[in-house]
Enzyme design. Structure first.
Site, PDB file in Angstrom:
ATOM      1  CB  CYS A  81      29.265  81.524  60.908  1.00  0.00           C
ATOM      2  SG  CYS A  81      29.627  79.881  60.262  1.00  0.00           S
ATOM      3  CG  LEU A  82      24.239  80.238  57.246  1.00  0.00           C
ATOM      4  CD1 LEU A  82      23.974  79.577  55.902  1.00  0.00           C
ATOM      5  CD2 LEU A  82      23.008  80.981  57.742  1.00  0.00           C
ATOM      6  CG  HIS A  87      33.444  77.418  57.025  1.00  0.00           C
ATOM      7  ND1 HIS A  87      33.112  76.850  58.234  1.00  0.00           N
ATOM      8  CD2 HIS A  87      32.640  78.512  56.891  1.00  0.00           C
ATOM      9  CE1 HIS A  87      32.160  77.581  58.813  1.00  0.00           C
ATOM     10  NE2 HIS A  87      31.854  78.594  58.017  1.00  0.00           N
ATOM     11  N   GLY A 108      27.080  82.946  52.252  1.00  0.00           N
ATOM     12  CA  GLY A 108      28.065  81.937  51.885  1.00  0.00           C
ATOM     13  C   GLY A 108      27.810  80.647  52.635  1.00  0.00           C
ATOM     14  CG  HIS A 145      33.027  83.187  57.016  1.00  0.00           C
ATOM     15  ND1 HIS A 145      32.825  83.628  58.299  1.00  0.00           N
ATOM     16  CD2 HIS A 145      32.319  82.031  56.907  1.00  0.00           C
ATOM     17  CE1 HIS A 145      32.035  82.770  58.939  1.00  0.00           C
ATOM     18  NE2 HIS A 145      31.700  81.793  58.112  1.00  0.00           N
ATOM     19  CD  GLU A 146      31.327  80.632  53.464  1.00  0.00           C
ATOM     20  OE1 GLU A 146      31.398  79.452  53.874  1.00  0.00           O
ATOM     21  OE2 GLU A 146      30.606  81.483  54.022  1.00  0.00           O
ATOM     22  CD  GLN A 161      29.042  76.793  57.015  1.00  0.00           C
ATOM     23  OE1 GLN A 161      29.272  77.300  55.916  1.00  0.00           O
ATOM     24  NE2 GLN A 161      28.416  77.445  57.982  1.00  0.00           N
TER      25      GLN A 161
HETATM   26 CO    CO Z   1      30.520  80.139  58.236  1.00  0.00          CO
END
Ligand code: CO
Length: 161
Positions: A86-87, A132, A44, A128-129, A49
Site C-alpha cells: 500500500c502506498l 480504503h 491503485g 484493497h481500494e 490517500q
Molecule cells: Co492502499
C-alpha cells in the site's frame, strides 16, 4: 499538487462521502491521482490517500485504468492468497487473503454506471481500494501480532526523522 498520506494519519480512517457531482473538477482529480499512482509505481490509489475523503479510487493493472466512484462489491467468488502492499505503508508487504473474483458496481468519472467483473491481481487491487473507501487498511487484515509488529516498526521509523 497532492501528496500521498501515510499511515497512521487519521485522514485514512475518516468517513468518505459519496460523489454526487460529476464535473471537470472530478476528472482533474482522477487524472492527478493517476499521475501520483503511476509516479509511485502503485497499482491503485484511493482519494483518502491524497487527503480527499470521498468515495473515489483508481486501479491500474494490465495497462488499463479503472475509475471506481462510489464502488460496491456486488458479488465475490473464490479465494486468493498473495502479497499486498500500500502506498500509505511504504516498504510493507504482507500476505493477505482476498476473493479471487469480484463483481463491482460503480460510476466512472463521467457519471456513467459501470459493472466490472475482475479476477486475480485486479480483483485484489479493487478489494484493497474499496477497503480504503470504508476506512479499512492493509493492516486490518492481519493478525494482532503482525499488526503490533508493523505499528512498532512504523513508530520507530517516524521517531528517526
Ligand atoms: Co492502499
Amino acid at each position: 499538487m497532492l501528496k500521498i498520506i501515510k499511515y497512521p494519519s487519521p485522514v485514512l480512517r475518516f468517513a468518505n462521502e459519496l460523489v454526487t457531482v460529476f464535473d471537470d473538477e472530478l476528472k482533474e482529480l482522477v487524472d492527478e491521482m493517476t499521475i501520483i499512482m503511476t509516479n509511485s509505481r502503485g497499482v491503485g490509489l484511493a482519494a483518502p490517500q491524497v487527503g480527499i475523503n470521498k468515495k473515489i479510487a483508481i486501479v491500474n493493472t494490465d495497462g488499463k485504468r479503472y475509475v471506481l466512484i462510489n464502488p460496491r462489491i456486488i458479488s465475490a467468488k473464490g479465494e486468493q492468497f498473495g502479497q499486498e502492499g500500500c502506498l500509505s505503508f511504504p516498504g510493507i508487504f504482507e500476505n493477505i487473503k482476498r476473493a479471487e473474483t469480484v463483481t463491482v458496481e460503480c460510476y466512472d468519472e463521467t457519471g456513467e454506471k459501470q459493472f466490472y467483473e475482475v479476477s486475480g491481481l485486479t480483483a485484489r487491487a479493487f478489494q484493497h481500494e474499496i477497503d480504503h473507501l470504508d476506512g479499512k487498511l492493509l493492516i486490518d487484515n492481519l493478525s494482532t501480532i503482525k499488526r503490533d509488529i508493523i505499528n512498532r516498526k512504523i513508530r520507530k521509523n517516524s521517531r528517526g526523522h
